[in-house]
Design a protein around this motif. Structure first.
Motif, PDB file in Angstrom:
ATOM      1  N   GLU A 126      35.702  22.894  50.055  1.00  0.00           N
ATOM      2  CA  GLU A 126      34.856  22.291  51.083  1.00  0.00           C
ATOM      3  C   GLU A 126      33.509  21.952  50.465  1.00  0.00           C
ATOM      4  O   GLU A 126      32.755  22.840  50.070  1.00  0.00           O
ATOM      5  CB  GLU A 126      34.678  23.282  52.237  1.00  0.00           C
ATOM      6  N   PRO A 127      33.201  20.654  50.335  1.00  0.00           N
ATOM      7  CA  PRO A 127      32.010  20.258  49.592  1.00  0.00           C
ATOM      8  C   PRO A 127      30.710  20.610  50.311  1.00  0.00           C
ATOM      9  O   PRO A 127      29.690  20.801  49.683  1.00  0.00           O
ATOM     10  CB  PRO A 127      32.166  18.751  49.455  1.00  0.00           C
ATOM     11  N   PHE A 128      30.732  20.649  51.622  1.00  0.00           N
ATOM     12  CA  PHE A 128      29.476  20.798  52.340  1.00  0.00           C
ATOM     13  C   PHE A 128      29.563  22.019  53.234  1.00  0.00           C
ATOM     14  O   PHE A 128      29.822  21.904  54.431  1.00  0.00           O
ATOM     15  CB  PHE A 128      29.161  19.530  53.109  1.00  0.00           C
ATOM     16  N   ARG A 133      33.031  26.689  58.710  1.00  0.00           N
ATOM     17  CA  ARG A 133      33.969  26.309  57.654  1.00  0.00           C
ATOM     18  C   ARG A 133      34.194  27.486  56.714  1.00  0.00           C
ATOM     19  O   ARG A 133      35.304  27.790  56.320  1.00  0.00           O
ATOM     20  CB  ARG A 133      33.417  25.137  56.852  1.00  0.00           C
ATOM     21  N   ALA A 136      36.428  29.937  58.194  1.00  0.00           N
ATOM     22  CA  ALA A 136      37.810  29.458  58.121  1.00  0.00           C
ATOM     23  C   ALA A 136      38.368  29.654  56.721  1.00  0.00           C
ATOM     24  O   ALA A 136      39.507  30.113  56.543  1.00  0.00           O
ATOM     25  CB  ALA A 136      37.875  27.984  58.509  1.00  0.00           C
ATOM     26  N   MET A 137      37.506  29.333  55.735  1.00  0.00           N
ATOM     27  CA  MET A 137      37.931  29.518  54.353  1.00  0.00           C
ATOM     28  C   MET A 137      38.211  30.986  54.069  1.00  0.00           C
ATOM     29  O   MET A 137      39.169  31.336  53.391  1.00  0.00           O
ATOM     30  CB  MET A 137      36.850  29.016  53.390  1.00  0.00           C
ATOM     31  N   VAL A 140      41.541  31.870  55.232  1.00  0.00           N
ATOM     32  CA  VAL A 140      42.546  31.377  54.290  1.00  0.00           C
ATOM     33  C   VAL A 140      42.601  32.305  53.081  1.00  0.00           C
ATOM     34  O   VAL A 140      43.666  32.700  52.624  1.00  0.00           O
ATOM     35  CB  VAL A 140      42.214  29.939  53.834  1.00  0.00           C
TER      36      VAL A 140
END
Lengths: 203, 170
Positions: A126-128, A133, A136-137, A140
Protein backbone atom coordinates in the motif's frame (compact mmCIF):
# COMPACT_ATOMS: atom_id res chain seq x y z
CA UNK A 1 40.36 26.66 -27.09
CA UNK A 2 36.78 26.56 -25.91
CA UNK A 3 35.92 28.95 -28.72
CA UNK A 4 37.68 26.89 -31.37
CA UNK A 5 35.99 23.64 -30.34
CA UNK A 6 32.65 24.64 -28.86
CA UNK A 7 31.04 21.19 -29.09
CA UNK A 8 33.93 19.44 -27.38
CA UNK A 9 33.80 21.89 -24.47
CA UNK A 10 30.85 20.12 -22.90
CA UNK A 11 29.36 16.65 -23.11
CA UNK A 12 26.05 15.73 -24.72
CA UNK A 13 23.13 18.09 -24.14
CA UNK A 14 20.16 16.24 -22.71
CA UNK A 15 16.44 16.77 -23.24
CA UNK A 16 14.15 17.89 -20.37
CA UNK A 17 12.81 14.39 -19.58
CA UNK A 18 16.31 12.93 -19.16
CA UNK A 19 17.31 15.85 -16.96
CA UNK A 20 14.18 15.83 -14.75
CA UNK A 21 14.23 12.05 -14.23
CA UNK A 22 18.00 12.10 -13.57
CA UNK A 23 17.92 14.76 -10.88
CA UNK A 24 14.74 13.56 -9.18
CA UNK A 25 16.07 9.99 -8.93
CA UNK A 26 19.41 11.36 -7.66
CA UNK A 27 17.59 13.40 -4.99
CA UNK A 28 15.43 10.40 -4.04
CA UNK A 29 18.52 8.18 -3.64
CA UNK A 30 20.22 10.73 -1.38
CA UNK A 31 17.14 11.29 0.80
CA UNK A 32 15.98 7.65 1.03
CA UNK A 33 19.49 6.22 1.27
CA UNK A 34 21.11 8.63 3.67
CA UNK A 35 18.61 10.91 5.39
CA UNK A 36 15.12 9.62 6.18
CA UNK A 37 14.16 6.51 8.12
CA UNK A 38 13.55 3.30 6.16
CA UNK A 39 9.88 2.27 6.25
CA UNK A 40 8.63 5.75 7.21
CA UNK A 41 5.78 7.32 5.25
CA UNK A 42 8.17 9.84 3.66
CA UNK A 43 10.50 7.00 2.63
CA UNK A 44 7.64 5.15 0.94
CA UNK A 45 6.33 8.25 -0.87
CA UNK A 46 9.78 9.13 -2.18
CA UNK A 47 10.37 5.52 -3.17
CA UNK A 48 7.20 5.45 -5.27
CA UNK A 49 8.12 8.82 -6.79
CA UNK A 50 11.54 7.48 -7.76
CA UNK A 51 9.89 4.37 -9.22
CA UNK A 52 7.64 6.61 -11.35
CA UNK A 53 10.67 8.52 -12.63
CA UNK A 54 12.46 5.24 -13.42
CA UNK A 55 9.38 4.02 -15.35
CA UNK A 56 9.27 7.30 -17.30
CA UNK A 57 12.99 7.17 -18.13
CA UNK A 58 12.76 3.54 -19.31
CA UNK A 59 9.73 4.42 -21.46
CA UNK A 60 11.76 7.37 -22.81
CA UNK A 61 14.46 4.83 -23.73
CA UNK A 62 12.01 3.46 -26.32
CA UNK A 63 10.14 6.54 -27.55
CA UNK A 64 12.48 9.45 -26.72
CA UNK A 65 14.81 11.37 -29.07
CA UNK A 66 17.82 9.52 -30.51
CA UNK A 67 20.37 10.27 -27.77
CA UNK A 68 17.96 9.19 -25.00
CA UNK A 69 17.12 5.84 -26.63
CA UNK A 70 18.68 2.55 -25.50
CA UNK A 71 19.80 1.84 -29.07
CA UNK A 72 22.26 4.74 -28.94
CA UNK A 73 24.10 3.43 -25.87
CA UNK A 74 24.34 -0.39 -25.96
CA UNK A 75 25.72 -2.30 -22.99
CA UNK A 76 29.28 -3.37 -23.80
CA UNK A 77 32.00 -4.07 -21.24
CA UNK A 78 34.77 -4.26 -23.86
CA UNK A 79 33.78 -0.87 -25.31
CA UNK A 80 33.73 0.57 -21.78
CA UNK A 81 37.26 -0.71 -21.09
CA UNK A 82 38.46 0.65 -24.46
CA UNK A 83 36.93 4.01 -23.62
CA UNK A 84 38.58 4.14 -20.18
CA UNK A 85 41.97 3.18 -21.66
CA UNK A 86 41.60 6.00 -24.19
CA UNK A 87 40.58 8.56 -21.57
CA UNK A 88 43.53 7.73 -19.32
CA UNK A 89 45.98 7.83 -22.24
CA UNK A 90 44.69 11.23 -23.31
CA UNK A 91 42.60 10.32 -26.40
CA UNK A 92 39.15 11.83 -26.15
CA UNK A 93 36.23 11.02 -28.36
CA UNK A 94 32.97 12.90 -28.19
CA UNK A 95 29.75 10.93 -27.93
CA UNK A 96 26.26 12.14 -28.73
CA UNK A 97 24.82 10.01 -25.96
CA UNK A 98 26.39 8.30 -22.93
CA UNK A 99 30.02 7.30 -23.48
CA UNK A 100 30.63 3.49 -23.34
CA UNK A 101 31.75 3.54 -19.69
CA UNK A 102 28.81 5.74 -18.76
CA UNK A 103 26.45 3.32 -20.53
CA UNK A 104 27.62 0.38 -18.40
CA UNK A 105 27.14 2.53 -15.28
CA UNK A 106 23.67 3.64 -16.42
CA UNK A 107 22.49 0.05 -16.87
CA UNK A 108 24.03 -0.99 -13.53
CA UNK A 109 22.26 1.92 -11.79
CA UNK A 110 18.93 1.14 -13.45
CA UNK A 111 19.24 -2.56 -12.58
CA UNK A 112 19.99 -1.82 -8.93
CA UNK A 113 17.28 0.85 -8.81
CA UNK A 114 14.74 -1.63 -10.23
CA UNK A 115 15.71 -4.24 -7.64
CA UNK A 116 15.54 -1.70 -4.80
CA UNK A 117 12.17 -0.35 -5.95
CA UNK A 118 10.70 -3.82 -6.57
CA UNK A 119 11.67 -5.13 -3.13
CA UNK A 120 10.48 -1.85 -1.59
CA UNK A 121 7.07 -2.21 -3.25
CA UNK A 122 6.77 -5.82 -2.06
CA UNK A 123 7.59 -4.73 1.49
CA UNK A 124 4.91 -2.04 1.39
CA UNK A 125 2.18 -2.89 -1.10
CA UNK A 126 0.00 0.00 0.00
CA UNK A 127 1.84 3.09 -1.24
CA UNK A 128 -0.02 5.67 0.80
CA UNK A 129 -0.42 4.26 4.28
CA UNK A 130 -3.57 5.37 6.05
CA UNK A 131 -4.63 4.12 9.49
CA UNK A 132 -7.43 1.80 8.43
CA UNK A 133 -5.36 0.43 5.59
CA UNK A 134 -2.58 -0.42 7.99
CA UNK A 135 -5.04 -2.23 10.22
CA UNK A 136 -6.30 -4.18 7.24
CA UNK A 137 -2.74 -5.00 6.31
CA UNK A 138 -2.06 -6.09 9.88
CA UNK A 139 -5.01 -8.53 9.61
CA UNK A 140 -3.59 -9.90 6.40
CA UNK A 141 -0.19 -10.16 8.06
CA UNK A 142 -1.60 -12.07 11.01
CA UNK A 143 -2.84 -14.80 8.68
CA UNK A 144 0.65 -15.39 7.41
CA UNK A 145 2.55 -18.35 8.71
CA UNK A 146 6.25 -18.47 9.61
CA UNK A 147 7.37 -19.41 6.12
CA UNK A 148 6.00 -16.21 4.64
CA UNK A 149 7.60 -14.11 7.37
CA UNK A 150 10.90 -15.67 6.45
CA UNK A 151 10.26 -14.72 2.84
CA UNK A 152 9.55 -11.16 3.89
CA UNK A 153 12.82 -11.04 5.79
CA UNK A 154 14.68 -12.13 2.65
CA UNK A 155 12.93 -9.36 0.69
CA UNK A 156 13.84 -6.81 3.36
CA UNK A 157 17.45 -7.98 3.39
CA UNK A 158 17.59 -7.76 -0.43
CA UNK A 159 16.12 -4.25 -0.29
CA UNK A 160 18.82 -3.07 2.10
CA UNK A 161 21.71 -4.71 0.22
CA UNK A 162 20.45 -3.38 -3.12
CA UNK A 163 20.03 0.11 -1.63
CA UNK A 164 23.59 0.10 -0.29
CA UNK A 165 24.97 -1.12 -3.62
CA UNK A 166 22.94 1.64 -5.30
CA UNK A 167 24.62 4.26 -3.08
CA UNK A 168 28.05 2.82 -3.90
CA UNK A 169 27.27 2.82 -7.63
CA UNK A 170 25.99 6.41 -7.40
CA UNK A 171 29.22 7.47 -5.68
CA UNK A 172 31.27 5.71 -8.39
CA UNK A 173 29.12 7.42 -11.04
CA UNK A 174 29.82 10.86 -9.56
CA UNK A 175 33.54 10.06 -9.29
CA UNK A 176 33.57 8.78 -12.90
CA UNK A 177 31.95 11.96 -14.20
CA UNK A 178 34.40 14.10 -12.22
CA UNK A 179 37.46 12.19 -13.43
CA UNK A 180 36.36 12.10 -17.07
CA UNK A 181 35.43 15.80 -17.05
CA UNK A 182 38.84 16.64 -15.58
CA UNK A 183 40.87 14.45 -17.95
CA UNK A 184 38.98 15.31 -21.13
CA UNK A 185 38.47 19.00 -20.39
CA UNK A 186 34.75 18.60 -21.15
CA UNK A 187 32.27 19.55 -18.49
CA UNK A 188 29.86 16.59 -18.53
CA UNK A 189 27.70 18.02 -15.74
CA UNK A 190 26.70 21.11 -17.71
CA UNK A 191 24.71 19.18 -20.33
CA UNK A 192 22.73 17.43 -17.58
CA UNK A 193 21.82 20.75 -15.94
CA UNK A 194 21.27 23.15 -18.82
CA UNK A 195 20.65 20.72 -21.65
CA UNK A 196 19.91 22.21 -25.02
CA UNK A 197 22.41 23.87 -27.42
CA UNK A 198 22.34 27.33 -25.76
CA UNK A 199 25.19 26.03 -23.64
CA UNK A 200 27.28 25.81 -26.81
CA UNK A 201 26.60 29.30 -28.09
CA UNK A 202 27.32 30.79 -24.67
CA UNK A 203 30.69 29.08 -24.58
CA UNK B 1 9.23 22.97 -20.38
CA UNK B 2 5.51 22.61 -19.69
CA UNK B 3 5.08 19.38 -21.65
CA UNK B 4 7.90 17.71 -19.71
CA UNK B 5 6.33 18.72 -16.38
CA UNK B 6 2.96 17.35 -17.54
CA UNK B 7 4.60 14.08 -18.56
CA UNK B 8 6.28 13.76 -15.15
CA UNK B 9 3.01 14.48 -13.35
CA UNK B 10 1.13 11.96 -15.51
CA UNK B 11 3.71 9.28 -14.77
CA UNK B 12 3.48 9.94 -11.02
CA UNK B 13 -0.32 9.64 -11.21
CA UNK B 14 -0.09 6.43 -13.22
CA UNK B 15 2.22 4.80 -10.69
CA UNK B 16 -0.09 6.01 -7.90
CA UNK B 17 -3.14 4.46 -9.54
CA UNK B 18 -1.41 1.22 -10.50
CA UNK B 19 -0.12 0.81 -6.95
CA UNK B 20 -3.57 1.64 -5.58
CA UNK B 21 -5.24 -0.91 -7.86
CA UNK B 22 -2.76 -3.62 -6.88
CA UNK B 23 -3.25 -2.77 -3.19
CA UNK B 24 -7.06 -2.92 -3.56
CA UNK B 25 -6.84 -6.20 -5.44
CA UNK B 26 -4.86 -7.77 -2.61
CA UNK B 27 -7.10 -6.38 0.16
CA UNK B 28 -10.60 -6.44 -1.40
CA UNK B 29 -10.35 -8.67 -4.45
CA UNK B 30 -11.66 -7.68 -7.88
CA UNK B 31 -14.94 -5.72 -7.50
CA UNK B 32 -16.47 -3.06 -9.76
CA UNK B 33 -14.59 -0.25 -8.03
CA UNK B 34 -11.22 -1.92 -8.63
CA UNK B 35 -12.08 -2.69 -12.25
CA UNK B 36 -12.93 0.98 -12.81
CA UNK B 37 -9.72 2.09 -11.14
CA UNK B 38 -7.75 -0.34 -13.29
CA UNK B 39 -9.34 1.21 -16.39
CA UNK B 40 -8.36 4.70 -15.19
CA UNK B 41 -4.80 3.51 -14.56
CA UNK B 42 -4.60 1.95 -18.02
CA UNK B 43 -5.92 5.13 -19.63
CA UNK B 44 -3.33 7.18 -17.77
CA UNK B 45 -0.62 4.80 -18.92
CA UNK B 46 -1.69 5.20 -22.55
CA UNK B 47 -1.81 8.97 -21.97
CA UNK B 48 1.81 8.93 -20.77
CA UNK B 49 2.91 7.12 -23.93
CA UNK B 50 1.07 9.58 -26.18
CA UNK B 51 2.35 12.61 -24.28
CA UNK B 52 5.84 11.13 -24.58
CA UNK B 53 5.49 10.71 -28.34
CA UNK B 54 4.17 14.28 -28.63
CA UNK B 55 7.10 15.49 -26.54
CA UNK B 56 9.56 13.78 -28.87
CA UNK B 57 7.87 15.34 -31.90
CA UNK B 58 8.16 18.78 -30.28
CA UNK B 59 11.85 18.25 -29.53
CA UNK B 60 12.54 17.05 -33.06
CA UNK B 61 10.60 19.94 -34.58
CA UNK B 62 12.56 22.54 -32.61
CA UNK B 63 15.84 20.86 -33.57
CA UNK B 64 14.82 20.84 -37.24
CA UNK B 65 13.87 24.51 -37.02
CA UNK B 66 17.26 25.36 -35.54
CA UNK B 67 19.00 23.40 -38.29
CA UNK B 68 16.87 25.15 -40.93
CA UNK B 69 17.81 28.59 -39.60
CA UNK B 70 21.51 27.76 -39.74
CA UNK B 71 21.06 26.33 -43.25
CA UNK B 72 19.18 29.47 -44.30
CA UNK B 73 21.83 31.85 -42.98
CA UNK B 74 24.50 29.71 -44.66
CA UNK B 75 22.51 29.73 -47.90
CA UNK B 76 22.14 33.51 -47.81
CA UNK B 77 25.90 33.93 -47.36
CA UNK B 78 26.37 31.61 -50.35
CA UNK B 79 23.87 33.59 -52.41
CA UNK B 80 25.77 36.81 -51.71
CA UNK B 81 29.13 35.22 -52.50
CA UNK B 82 27.67 33.85 -55.76
CA UNK B 83 26.56 37.31 -56.89
CA UNK B 84 29.89 38.90 -55.92
CA UNK B 85 31.68 36.28 -58.01
CA UNK B 86 29.39 36.83 -60.99
CA UNK B 87 29.99 40.58 -60.84
CA UNK B 88 33.76 39.91 -60.64
CA UNK B 89 34.27 42.06 -57.56
CA UNK B 90 37.84 42.33 -56.31
CA UNK B 91 38.37 41.05 -52.73
CA UNK B 92 38.46 44.66 -51.48
CA UNK B 93 35.22 45.54 -53.32
CA UNK B 94 33.53 42.39 -52.03
CA UNK B 95 34.54 43.37 -48.50
CA UNK B 96 33.17 46.87 -48.87
CA UNK B 97 29.99 45.60 -50.53
CA UNK B 98 29.35 43.17 -47.66
CA UNK B 99 29.76 45.96 -45.08
CA UNK B 100 27.41 48.12 -47.14
CA UNK B 101 24.81 45.32 -47.19
CA UNK B 102 25.14 45.04 -43.41
CA UNK B 103 24.21 48.70 -43.10
CA UNK B 104 27.53 50.41 -42.31
CA UNK B 105 27.93 53.89 -43.81
CA UNK B 106 30.98 55.07 -45.75
CA UNK B 107 32.75 56.58 -42.72
CA UNK B 108 32.29 53.39 -40.68
CA UNK B 109 33.48 51.15 -43.51
CA UNK B 110 36.54 53.36 -43.96
CA UNK B 111 37.35 53.04 -40.27
CA UNK B 112 36.76 49.27 -40.23
CA UNK B 113 39.02 48.73 -43.25
CA UNK B 114 41.58 51.35 -42.23
CA UNK B 115 41.28 53.23 -45.53
CA UNK B 116 40.20 56.70 -46.61
CA UNK B 117 36.51 57.56 -47.04
CA UNK B 118 37.21 58.60 -50.62
CA UNK B 119 38.62 55.15 -51.41
CA UNK B 120 35.56 53.43 -49.95
CA UNK B 121 33.25 55.74 -51.90
CA UNK B 122 35.10 54.93 -55.12
CA UNK B 123 34.99 51.19 -54.37
CA UNK B 124 31.25 51.37 -53.68
CA UNK B 125 30.68 53.22 -56.96
CA UNK B 126 32.53 50.43 -58.82
CA UNK B 127 30.43 47.81 -56.97
CA UNK B 128 27.19 49.56 -58.02
CA UNK B 129 28.42 49.79 -61.61
CA UNK B 130 29.37 46.11 -61.74
CA UNK B 131 26.02 45.11 -60.19
CA UNK B 132 24.13 47.39 -62.59
CA UNK B 133 22.45 49.43 -59.83
CA UNK B 134 22.73 53.09 -58.89
CA UNK B 135 22.60 53.04 -55.06
CA UNK B 136 22.78 50.92 -51.94
CA UNK B 137 19.02 50.36 -51.66
CA UNK B 138 18.92 48.89 -55.15
CA UNK B 139 21.93 46.70 -54.33
CA UNK B 140 20.12 45.31 -51.27
CA UNK B 141 16.95 44.84 -53.33
CA UNK B 142 18.73 42.31 -55.58
CA UNK B 143 19.14 39.96 -52.60
CA UNK B 144 15.81 40.56 -50.88
CA UNK B 145 14.08 40.00 -54.22
CA UNK B 146 15.61 36.52 -54.43
CA UNK B 147 14.60 35.75 -50.85
CA UNK B 148 11.02 36.96 -51.25
CA UNK B 149 10.50 35.09 -54.52
CA UNK B 150 9.96 31.89 -52.52
CA UNK B 151 7.80 33.48 -49.84
CA UNK B 152 4.66 34.39 -51.80
CA UNK B 153 2.30 32.08 -49.87
CA UNK B 154 3.21 33.91 -46.64
CA UNK B 155 2.54 37.25 -48.28
CA UNK B 156 -0.85 36.08 -49.47
CA UNK B 157 -1.70 34.86 -45.99
CA UNK B 158 -0.70 38.17 -44.46
CA UNK B 159 -2.74 40.20 -46.95
CA UNK B 160 -5.69 37.88 -46.37
CA UNK B 161 -5.37 38.51 -42.62
CA UNK B 162 -5.18 42.27 -42.98
CA UNK B 163 -8.20 42.39 -45.31
CA UNK B 164 -10.09 40.23 -42.80
CA UNK B 165 -9.28 42.64 -39.98
CA UNK B 166 -10.22 45.58 -42.24
CA UNK B 167 -13.71 44.23 -42.77
CA UNK B 168 -14.03 42.95 -39.20
CA UNK B 169 -15.21 45.02 -36.26
CA UNK B 170 -16.81 47.91 -38.23
Amino acid sequence: MAVAEPIAASGPSWDPIVRITHWSVATAIVINGLIDEGGSTLHIWIGYGALAMLVLRLLWGFIGPAEARFSSFPFSLSAAIDHLTNVFSGHHKTHRSHNPAGSVMVYALWGMLTLTAATGVILETEPFPVEHRQQAMAQVDSHEDGEENELEEIVEETHEIAANLLLILAALHVAGVAVESRLSGRNLVRGMIRGQPTSRSQE
Amino acid sequence: MALAALLVLQTLCTVFFVADVVGDLILDGPDLHVVFEAAVAAALGVGVVFAGLEMRRTLERSRRAEAAVSVASGAFAELIAGYFERWRLTPAEADVALFALKGFDVAEIAELRGSAAGTVRAQLTRVYAKAGVSNRTQLLAIFTDDLLAGALPGLERRSALSSASDGGPA
